[in-house]
Design an enzyme around this catalytic site. Structure first.
Site, PDB file in Angstrom:
ATOM      1  CG  ASP A   1     -10.913   3.528   4.543  1.00 52.36           C
ATOM      2  OD1 ASP A   1     -10.310   3.533   5.635  1.00 52.36           O
ATOM      3  OD2 ASP A   1     -10.348   3.772   3.458  1.00 52.36           O
TER       4      ASP A   1
ATOM      5  CG  ASP B   1      -2.121   0.759   1.178  1.00 55.36           C
ATOM      6  OD1 ASP B   1      -2.113   1.800   0.505  1.00 55.36           O
ATOM      7  OD2 ASP B   1      -3.122   0.340   1.789  1.00 55.36           O
TER       8      ASP B   1
ATOM      9  CG  ASP C   1      -4.042   6.147   0.999  1.00 52.37           C
ATOM     10  OD1 ASP C   1      -4.968   5.408   1.337  1.00 52.37           O
ATOM     11  OD2 ASP C   1      -3.810   7.254   1.539  1.00 52.37           O
TER      12      ASP C   1
ATOM     13  CD  GLU D   1      -8.716   5.336  -0.938  1.00 49.46           C
ATOM     14  OE1 GLU D   1      -9.538   5.210  -0.031  1.00 49.46           O
ATOM     15  OE2 GLU D   1      -7.625   5.941  -0.781  1.00 49.46           O
TER      16      GLU D   1
HETATM   17  C1  GLC Z   1      -7.283   6.247   2.464  1.00 51.72           C
HETATM   18  C2  GLC Z   1      -7.214   5.071   3.388  1.00 51.72           C
HETATM   19  C3  GLC Z   1      -7.702   5.483   4.748  1.00 51.72           C
HETATM   20  C4  GLC Z   1      -6.827   6.611   5.254  1.00 51.72           C
HETATM   21  C5  GLC Z   1      -6.760   7.748   4.250  1.00 51.72           C
HETATM   22  C6  GLC Z   1      -5.652   8.694   4.577  1.00 51.72           C
HETATM   23  O1  GLC Z   1      -8.590   6.645   2.218  1.00 51.72           O
HETATM   24  O2  GLC Z   1      -7.924   3.990   2.855  1.00 51.72           O
HETATM   25  O3  GLC Z   1      -7.696   4.409   5.651  1.00 51.72           O
HETATM   26  O4  GLC Z   1      -7.326   7.090   6.472  1.00 51.72           O
HETATM   27  O5  GLC Z   1      -6.505   7.287   2.954  1.00 51.72           O
HETATM   28  O6  GLC Z   1      -4.411   8.119   4.308  1.00 51.72           O
END
Ligand code: GLC
Length: 544
Positions: free
Chosen positions: A332, A110, A212, A271
């Protein structure tokens, strides 16, 4: 049995099944109550031991395991090229990667590249003085002429996204917590440093990355105010025109893609914050990111039309070289059985799994869904997640979806011999891996049957998707077709018997059952324009 899935092909990431591990909650090997790399290694057999006894997934994505103060549970990295001692060491990581590869299990890291932890040495230098060469590695601004924050941008986790730094008399920008300052992607040195991080893991042998908040790397060069819109929380009360989705992203994606393509068989999945198929289409495909999560399923009510529309929208928006990527749950979002389960958690778990694993696209599972886990209940005093603490009781944060995996019904659930960092779910004595392993009707047994079947069916892995009902009301029916194989999928979403009326002619009259909750394998069924289904029936058949 021999399986036709070739894990070494260039397109493994289109055909394989991915599984997200949230390492702190997967399995603890040293009794400190926190999951770790040793725990993952010890449970690789659960994921894939090469036989249908195991789940059979093809790739795992590890949520962050880097050194971190854990202000955002590891999504605040203080060193991109090491392992947090709570999880183990680089040596442990290499052992895990080797063991995974021996089982044809790929591994994704990640990458949290939008921001670092405030404890990252880069930020420590950056904030040390305005003259420091790393100053421009983060986003620093003077106060507005009225002596206030530079603009109206909000943090996702609440409050202004600007934090005042007393020592150097400027604000820095943080899209999430103040402990997560955003990197300045406009600085070429930052880009190079982050690409070096990618190379570091690629050289170690990882198969790719989950990226991310990949659409937030750039912010508006002029720092314009976001316009208002109706919403409940601060962040939701703005249209995010200027703090994400900037055109400069495409240049970075092209560079990342080139870097990944310079190694064999590597990939990435992005994401996209507030993503939707039209937006995702901008970012994935040839010369861009390989996959982007489609989170539409996580926002749908339990109704077949809602899911079919989500699929049609995803399919209609696929760019050249794009490929759908569906998921029902992650670390999440509330677990899907808590969203849809109602009085029929078991039955709906199977219908949802059958849909996810037979659609055209890459499915991502979230740890625990294969045993039908639901959200845990976390008392206020035990909340760890920062937005949970801030917004309780209106929003209880993400701890409920991050509770430990119950491997058995013993005191620590087989997760730990110590005290788990978050409590086990109250139903863990019933809902655990051991209880389901030998039960042919369990949710776990159903997932493994589906996943191993998928490996052997080219039509399910890469065939076309052809819906058979224009406006589904009781259930879904669709075809998956590849050269030489046609598979029919029929799913009854509800607790009443259903007659699915098809709007299209079927390409065959006779069908042989290949998997079903209510029919025996190999049972032959003659079909015209209707399909009769029992309550919550899942039926997969192949044209003969
Ligand atoms: C993404 C992650 C989440 C995190 C955020 C900030 O959305 O999935 O868990 O809090 O990024 O890094």
């Amino acid at each position: 049995m021999t399986y036709s899935y070739n894990p070494n092909s260039e397109t493994w990431w289109r055909e394989g099944v991915f599984y997200q591990i949230y390492p702190r909650s997967f399995a603890d090997s040293n009794g400190d109550g926190n999951g770790d790399l040793g725990g993952i290694l010890a449970h690789l057999d659960h994921l894939n031991d090469g036989t249908p006894q195991s789940l059979g997934v093809d790739a795992i994505w590890l949520s962050p395991i880097y050194p971190s103060p854990f202000d955002d549970m590891g999504y605040d990295v203080s060193d991109y090229c090491d392992i947090h001692p709570m999880f183990g060491s680089l040596q442990d990581f290499d052992n895990l990667l080797r063991a995974a590869h021996q089982r044809n299990l790929r591994l994704l890291m990640d990458l949290v590249f939008n921001h670092t932890s405030y404890l990252h040495p880069w930020f420590q230098k950056s904030r040390s003085s305005r003259q420091n060469p790393k100053r421009d590695w983060y986003i620093w601004k003077d106060p507005s002429p009225r002596g206030k924050v530079p603009n109206n941008w909000q943090s996702v986790f609440g409050g202004s996204a600007w934090e005042w730094d007393e020592a150097t008399q400027q604000y820095y920008y943080h899209m999430f917590l103040p402990q997560q300052p955003d990197l300045n992607w406009r600085n070429p040195a930052v880009r190079e440093a982050l690409y070096d991080v990618m190379r570091f893991w690629l050289e170690r042998g990882v198969d790719g990355f989950r990226l991310d908040v990949v659409n937030a790397y750039f912010k508006d060069a002029l720092f314009r105010d976001n316009p208002p819109r109706f919403g409940l929380r601060g962040y939701d009360r703005q249209k995010h025109l200027y703090d994400k989705d900037q055109p400069e992203l495409l240049e970075v994606y092209a560079e990342m893609r080139q870097l990944l393509d310079s190694y064999p068989e590597r990939m990435c999945v992005g994401e996209v914050m507030d993503g939707h198929p039209e937006l995702n289409a901008r970012y994935c495909g040839e010369g861009k990111l390989h996959l982007i999560f489609d989170f539409n399923f996580t926002r749908q009510p339990w109704h077949p039309a809602a899911f079919q529309n989500a699929v049609l929208r995803a399919e209609a928006n696929l760019p050249p070289g794009g490929w759908p990527c569906y998921t029902l749950s992650n670390h999440d979002i509330s677990r899907h059985l808590s969203r849809y389960g109602g009085r029929y958690p078991h039955e709906r778990a199977k219908v949802a799994a059958a849909m996810l694993l037979t659609l055209r696209g890459t499915p991502f599972l979230y740890q625990g869904e294969e045993i039908g886990m639901r959200d845990g209940k976390i008392p206020y005093a035990m909340i760890q997640d920062p937005p949970g603490k801030r917004y309780y009781p209106f929003y209880k944060g993400r701890d409920p979806v991050r509770t430990p995996i119950p491997w058995d019904d013993s005191a620590g659930g087989g997760f730990t011999s110590g005290k788990p960092w978050l409590p086990l779910n109250s139903d863990y004595r019933q809902v655990n891996v051991a209880a389901q392993r030998d039960d042919p009707n369990s949710v776990f047994s159903f997932y493994r049957k589906l996943i191993w079947l998928r490996k052997d069916c080219p039509a399910l892995r890469r065939g076309s998707f052809e819906p058979l009902i224009r406006r589904p009301s009781d259930g879904l029916a669709y075809l998956r077709r590849s050269e030489g194989q046609t598979i029919l999928v029929a799913l009854n979403f509800f607790a009443l018997p259903a007659t699915l009326r098809l709007d299209f002619d079927l390409p065959a009259q006779k069908w042989r059952t290949i998997l079903g909750t209510h029919r025996e394998a190999d049972e032959e069924v003659a079909l015209e324009r209707t399909i009769q289904l029992s309550p919550h029936e899942v039926w997969l058949a192949e044209a003969i």
